[in-house]
Write a protein that holds these residues in place. Sequence first.
Motif, PDB file in Angstrom:
ATOM      1  N   ASP A  26       4.024  14.843   0.487  1.00  0.00           N
ATOM      2  CA  ASP A  26       3.691  16.268   0.621  1.00  0.00           C
ATOM      3  C   ASP A  26       4.131  16.807   1.981  1.00  0.00           C
ATOM      4  O   ASP A  26       4.389  18.006   2.128  1.00  0.00           O
ATOM      5  CB  ASP A  26       2.177  16.486   0.464  1.00  0.00           C
ATOM      6  N   GLY A  27       4.197  15.903   2.971  1.00  0.00           N
ATOM      7  CA  GLY A  27       4.566  16.356   4.313  1.00  0.00           C
ATOM      8  C   GLY A  27       5.808  15.707   4.868  1.00  0.00           C
ATOM      9  O   GLY A  27       6.151  15.909   6.036  1.00  0.00           O
ATOM     10  N   HIS A  28       6.500  14.874   4.045  1.00  0.00           N
ATOM     11  CA  HIS A  28       7.688  14.168   4.521  1.00  0.00           C
ATOM     12  C   HIS A  28       8.764  14.209   3.449  1.00  0.00           C
ATOM     13  O   HIS A  28       8.466  14.221   2.248  1.00  0.00           O
ATOM     14  CB  HIS A  28       7.353  12.707   4.854  1.00  0.00           C
ATOM     15  N   ALA A  29      10.009  14.216   3.904  1.00  0.00           N
ATOM     16  CA  ALA A  29      11.138  14.184   2.975  1.00  0.00           C
ATOM     17  C   ALA A  29      11.292  12.787   2.395  1.00  0.00           C
ATOM     18  O   ALA A  29      10.924  11.789   3.024  1.00  0.00           O
ATOM     19  CB  ALA A  29      12.418  14.596   3.698  1.00  0.00           C
ATOM     20  N   TRP A  66       0.836  -1.196   0.000  1.00  0.00           N
ATOM     21  CA  TRP A  66       0.000   0.000   0.000  1.00  0.00           C
ATOM     22  C   TRP A  66       0.875   1.252   0.000  1.00  0.00           C
ATOM     23  O   TRP A  66       1.965   1.263   0.557  1.00  0.00           O
ATOM     24  CB  TRP A  66      -0.914   0.024   1.233  1.00  0.00           C
ATOM     25  N   GLU A  67       0.339   2.296  -0.623  1.00  0.00           N
ATOM     26  CA  GLU A  67       1.007   3.601  -0.627  1.00  0.00           C
ATOM     27  C   GLU A  67       0.127   4.608   0.097  1.00  0.00           C
ATOM     28  O   GLU A  67      -1.081   4.708  -0.177  1.00  0.00           O
ATOM     29  CB  GLU A  67       1.267   4.089  -2.043  1.00  0.00           C
ATOM     30  N   ILE A  68       0.719   5.334   1.046  1.00  0.00           N
ATOM     31  CA  ILE A  68      -0.015   6.389   1.746  1.00  0.00           C
ATOM     32  C   ILE A  68      -0.141   7.567   0.795  1.00  0.00           C
ATOM     33  O   ILE A  68       0.872   8.133   0.342  1.00  0.00           O
ATOM     34  CB  ILE A  68       0.723   6.805   3.032  1.00  0.00           C
ATOM     35  N   VAL A  69      -1.365   7.946   0.478  1.00  0.00           N
ATOM     36  CA  VAL A  69      -1.614   9.002  -0.504  1.00  0.00           C
ATOM     37  C   VAL A  69      -1.049  10.334   0.007  1.00  0.00           C
ATOM     38  O   VAL A  69      -1.257  10.723   1.173  1.00  0.00           O
ATOM     39  CB  VAL A  69      -3.120   9.124  -0.793  1.00  0.00           C
TER      40      VAL A  69
END
Length: 267
Positions: free
Chosen positions: A91-94, A84-87
């Motif tokens: 955007d909020g993590h390097a 699974w990929e966290i959508v």
Amino acid sequence: MSLWSGTYSRLPHGFWDHAKVLEVGVPTAVFFLRMTDFADRNMTDGIITDSQLRALGQPRAVRMHTARLQSACLLQRVDVPAGWEIVDFLDGHATRAQIEAKREKARSAGVRSGEARRNRAATEPPETDDDTQQFVDALLDPEQSSTEQVREQRRRARSTQDSGGPRLAAAAVVKILYGDRSVLMTPRDLVDAAQAEGVTSARVAAVMAGWCQADLEAVAVRAAAEARNPVPYWLTIVAGPPPTFRLETAKDIAEFFARHDAREATA
């Protein structure tokens, strides 16, 4: 170890009130946060494989939570690797590449800093207890206070303390203020005493106000010789304006203290 020690995963304000979080419910939202923390700690760029998910819960619960999160568009299925990929995770993590580049930059900077310190240490003459004692004795002796030897001792003390950093410079002041009490104290003890007595922070403020290390030590010598409680006395003096002339001799020091006392009397 404290629960809050170490690095952190990001949690935006208003997370629990977001429409998608309200849609999936608290238990699934907590599972989602566990997934986010796992991805952040392991630098997976938001991808969690099926095998990795087994460590986050029982199979039945994992299937239920991932189905709810997929329905709310918080997760999406990926095939390579299967999981699974966290959508919008990035955007909020390097990314892993960004984190590793930052760590390598910090490591290289640390190596360069260590080399610079070693090079300075190799060129600076070491300061011994005898050097410090001669410096203090000379300042207290008016007959010796204008000799070339005193100026050389002052230069060596200043250069060594400047290369050692603010904490060691503050420890040098404490050593003078404590006098006989400092004989059995280790350098670490002196640094700790400087911090506890407020000498470290006072020294930083004084330097920013225009004081130099040599004058701070010269005042400490006078405070140690005259005051019953030299540390508070020294703190009071260095909280005031710095001298307008270098405290090179015993006469200079006496003149500065006379001006200080006169100013205090009229305040």
